[in-house]
Design a protein around this motif. Structure first.
Motif, PDB file in Angstrom:
ATOM      1  N   SER A 184       0.831  -1.209   0.000  1.00 36.42           N
ATOM      2  CA  SER A 184       0.000   0.000   0.000  1.00 36.42           C
ATOM      3  C   SER A 184       0.863   1.255   0.000  1.00 36.42           C
ATOM      4  O   SER A 184       0.529   2.251  -0.658  1.00 36.42           O
ATOM      5  CB  SER A 184      -0.921   0.007   1.220  1.00 36.42           C
ATOM      6  OG  SER A 184      -1.817  -1.084   1.190  1.00 36.42           O
ATOM      7  N   LEU A 185       1.977   1.217   0.724  1.00 36.47           N
ATOM      8  CA  LEU A 185       2.898   2.360   0.725  1.00 36.47           C
ATOM      9  C   LEU A 185       3.447   2.609  -0.677  1.00 36.47           C
ATOM     10  O   LEU A 185       3.551   3.757  -1.127  1.00 36.47           O
ATOM     11  CB  LEU A 185       4.046   2.113   1.700  1.00 36.47           C
ATOM     12  CG  LEU A 185       3.730   2.176   3.198  1.00 36.47           C
ATOM     13  CD1 LEU A 185       4.991   1.907   4.008  1.00 36.47           C
ATOM     14  CD2 LEU A 185       3.135   3.527   3.581  1.00 36.47           C
ATOM     15  N   GLU A 186       3.790   1.535  -1.373  1.00 33.22           N
ATOM     16  CA  GLU A 186       4.302   1.685  -2.739  1.00 33.22           C
ATOM     17  C   GLU A 186       3.242   2.298  -3.650  1.00 33.22           C
ATOM     18  O   GLU A 186       3.535   3.189  -4.466  1.00 33.22           O
ATOM     19  CB  GLU A 186       4.735   0.329  -3.292  1.00 33.22           C
ATOM     20  CG  GLU A 186       5.311   0.424  -4.701  1.00 33.22           C
ATOM     21  CD  GLU A 186       5.477  -0.916  -5.370  1.00 33.22           C
ATOM     22  OE1 GLU A 186       6.522  -1.141  -6.000  1.00 33.22           O
ATOM     23  OE2 GLU A 186       4.552  -1.748  -5.276  1.00 33.22           O
ATOM     24  N   LEU A 187       2.005   1.842  -3.510  1.00 36.84           N
ATOM     25  CA  LEU A 187       0.916   2.352  -4.343  1.00 36.84           C
ATOM     26  C   LEU A 187       0.664   3.834  -4.061  1.00 36.84           C
ATOM     27  O   LEU A 187       0.442   4.627  -4.989  1.00 36.84           O
ATOM     28  CB  LEU A 187      -0.352   1.535  -4.086  1.00 36.84           C
ATOM     29  CG  LEU A 187      -1.492   1.696  -5.090  1.00 36.84           C
ATOM     30  CD1 LEU A 187      -1.043   1.278  -6.484  1.00 36.84           C
ATOM     31  CD2 LEU A 187      -2.699   0.878  -4.655  1.00 36.84           C
ATOM     32  N   LEU A 188       0.704   4.216  -2.798  1.00 35.63           N
ATOM     33  CA  LEU A 188       0.524   5.623  -2.440  1.00 35.63           C
ATOM     34  C   LEU A 188       1.654   6.484  -3.002  1.00 35.63           C
ATOM     35  O   LEU A 188       1.424   7.603  -3.471  1.00 35.63           O
ATOM     36  CB  LEU A 188       0.466   5.770  -0.918  1.00 35.63           C
ATOM     37  CG  LEU A 188      -0.854   5.391  -0.243  1.00 35.63           C
ATOM     38  CD1 LEU A 188      -0.667   5.265   1.263  1.00 35.63           C
ATOM     39  CD2 LEU A 188      -1.923   6.432  -0.565  1.00 35.63           C
ATOM     40  N   GLU A 189       2.862   5.964  -2.957  1.00 32.23           N
ATOM     41  CA  GLU A 189       4.011   6.702  -3.476  1.00 32.23           C
ATOM     42  C   GLU A 189       3.875   6.936  -4.978  1.00 32.23           C
ATOM     43  O   GLU A 189       4.246   7.997  -5.491  1.00 32.23           O
ATOM     44  CB  GLU A 189       5.300   5.934  -3.178  1.00 32.23           C
ATOM     45  CG  GLU A 189       6.563   6.560  -3.751  1.00 32.23           C
ATOM     46  CD  GLU A 189       6.838   7.947  -3.201  1.00 32.23           C
ATOM     47  OE1 GLU A 189       7.372   8.783  -3.952  1.00 32.23           O
ATOM     48  OE2 GLU A 189       6.510   8.200  -2.025  1.00 32.23           O
ATOM     49  N   LYS A 190       3.311   5.969  -5.684  1.00 34.89           N
ATOM     50  CA  LYS A 190       3.138   6.101  -7.132  1.00 34.89           C
ATOM     51  C   LYS A 190       1.988   7.038  -7.481  1.00 34.89           C
ATOM     52  O   LYS A 190       2.095   7.858  -8.392  1.00 34.89           O
ATOM     53  CB  LYS A 190       2.882   4.724  -7.754  1.00 34.89           C
ATOM     54  CG  LYS A 190       4.101   3.821  -7.806  1.00 34.89           C
ATOM     55  CD  LYS A 190       3.754   2.493  -8.460  1.00 34.89           C
ATOM     56  CE  LYS A 190       4.979   1.587  -8.551  1.00 34.89           C
ATOM     57  NZ  LYS A 190       4.636   0.272  -9.164  1.00 34.89           N
ATOM     58  N   ASN A 191       0.873   6.903  -6.764  1.00 44.33           N
ATOM     59  CA  ASN A 191      -0.344   7.629  -7.130  1.00 44.33           C
ATOM     60  C   ASN A 191      -0.461   9.015  -6.505  1.00 44.33           C
ATOM     61  O   ASN A 191      -1.002   9.934  -7.133  1.00 44.33           O
ATOM     62  CB  ASN A 191      -1.579   6.800  -6.752  1.00 44.33           C
ATOM     63  CG  ASN A 191      -1.657   5.505  -7.531  1.00 44.33           C
ATOM     64  OD1 ASN A 191      -1.090   5.383  -8.612  1.00 44.33           O
ATOM     65  ND2 ASN A 191      -2.364   4.528  -6.989  1.00 44.33           N
ATOM     66  N   ASN A 192       0.015   9.161  -5.270  1.00 48.72           N
ATOM     67  CA  ASN A 192      -0.135  10.456  -4.598  1.00 48.72           C
ATOM     68  C   ASN A 192       0.990  10.652  -3.578  1.00 48.72           C
ATOM     69  O   ASN A 192       0.763  10.593  -2.365  1.00 48.72           O
ATOM     70  CB  ASN A 192      -1.500  10.534  -3.902  1.00 48.72           C
ATOM     71  CG  ASN A 192      -1.898  11.960  -3.568  1.00 48.72           C
ATOM     72  OD1 ASN A 192      -1.043  12.831  -3.400  1.00 48.72           O
ATOM     73  ND2 ASN A 192      -3.189  12.210  -3.459  1.00 48.72           N
TER      74      ASN A 192
END
Length: 273
Positions: A184-192
């Motif tokens: 989830s941290l990786e996804l947040l870093e990519k998206n926002n």
């Protein structure tokens, strides 16, 4: 008699014309045989010899902190390695045992070259752990693998606390139930990434009977926020909205609880819900 001589002349003429033609056919046959032999020799060399000779080309992308020669030596590839002797599965397994490497793709090109594509682990979070009595940064990837210990701390990465280690060495894996959190941290870093930067610290709070909850410390607000184990952009946006509303009303919270459907908060002086 004149007819007989005429017939003989015609026979001699036909035989004379046929002889050069048969000679040409013989020459062509010999050339064809020679070419076939040469082609056979070349094919035998290409198929039966070249694959057993040392590799002509080993294409390998660079890996941070590991020189190319050291990487090849660790993989067991040297000057005598050939197409036939190179065990792609074994080389891949050996390279993947290096903590900083996430995956390896090997493509062998017949008869004497190979491509090795190495994908490095990327840190999605940093934590702190005691090593030889000192606090040092440890770097964790999306799969919950600690692949680097020590060095300068990267303040741009989310800080995660509350992790428990039996020993701190590169290559250790955190409990499987934390894998979704780091993904989830990786996804947040990519998206926002801007939204992620509003968080000063993520604390993992172990639950008594397994699992975990998140305690979040916002960067621009006092106090802490308690969440469940779910972390995504929607949850963080809602959390920041509530914090901004409370701040606009002059309410300084010590703790806000989002774990149930009803938001509750506690100020420094009293509790409210």
């Amino acid at each position: 008699m004149s007819d007989g001589f005429l017939f003989l002349d015609q026979y001699v003429t036909v035989e004379a014309e046929a002889r050069p033609h048969s000679q040409k056919e013989g020459i062509l046959k010999r050339i064809t045989i020679i070419l076939a032999i040469l082609l056979g020799i070349e094919l035998f060399y290409y198929v039966g010899i070249v694959p057993f000779l040392p590799l002509a080309s080993v294409r390998l992308n660079s890996v941070q902190g590991i020189p190319r020669d050291d990487l090849l030596r660790y993989a067991g590839i040297n000057e005598s390695t050939s197409y036939m002797s190179l065990n792609a599965a074994k080389v891949s397994e050996t390279l993947r045992s290096i903590p900083s490497i996430a995956s390896v793709s090997i493509i062998k090109h017949f008869p004497n070259s190979v491509d090795i594509v190495v994908t490095e682990r990327t840190a999605v979070a940093v934590s702190l752990a005691k090593v030889s009595g000192k606090l040092v940064p440890i770097y964790i990837d999306r799969q919950g693998v600690v692949f680097k210990v020590g060095g300068e701390i990267n303040s741009a990465l989310p800080l995660v606390s509350g992790l428990v280690f039996d020993q701190v060495v590169p290559g250790i894996k955190l409990p499987g139930y934390l894998k979704n959190f780091f993904a989830s941290l990786e996804l947040l870093e990519k998206n926002n990434p801007a939204l992620l930067q509003t968080i000063s610290e993520f604390r993992i709070q172990q639950k008594t009977y397994g699992g975990y909850e998140l305690v979040i410390y916002p960067a621009n607000h006092m106090g802490k926020v308690r969440l469940g184990s779910e972390l995504n952009e929607e949850v963080l946006r809602y959390m920041m909205l509530v914090l901004d509303v409370l701040a606009s009303k002059g309410i300084q919270t010590d703790e806000i609880d989002f774990r149930t459907g009803t938001i509750s908060y506690r100020t420094k002086e009293a509790s409210s819900g």
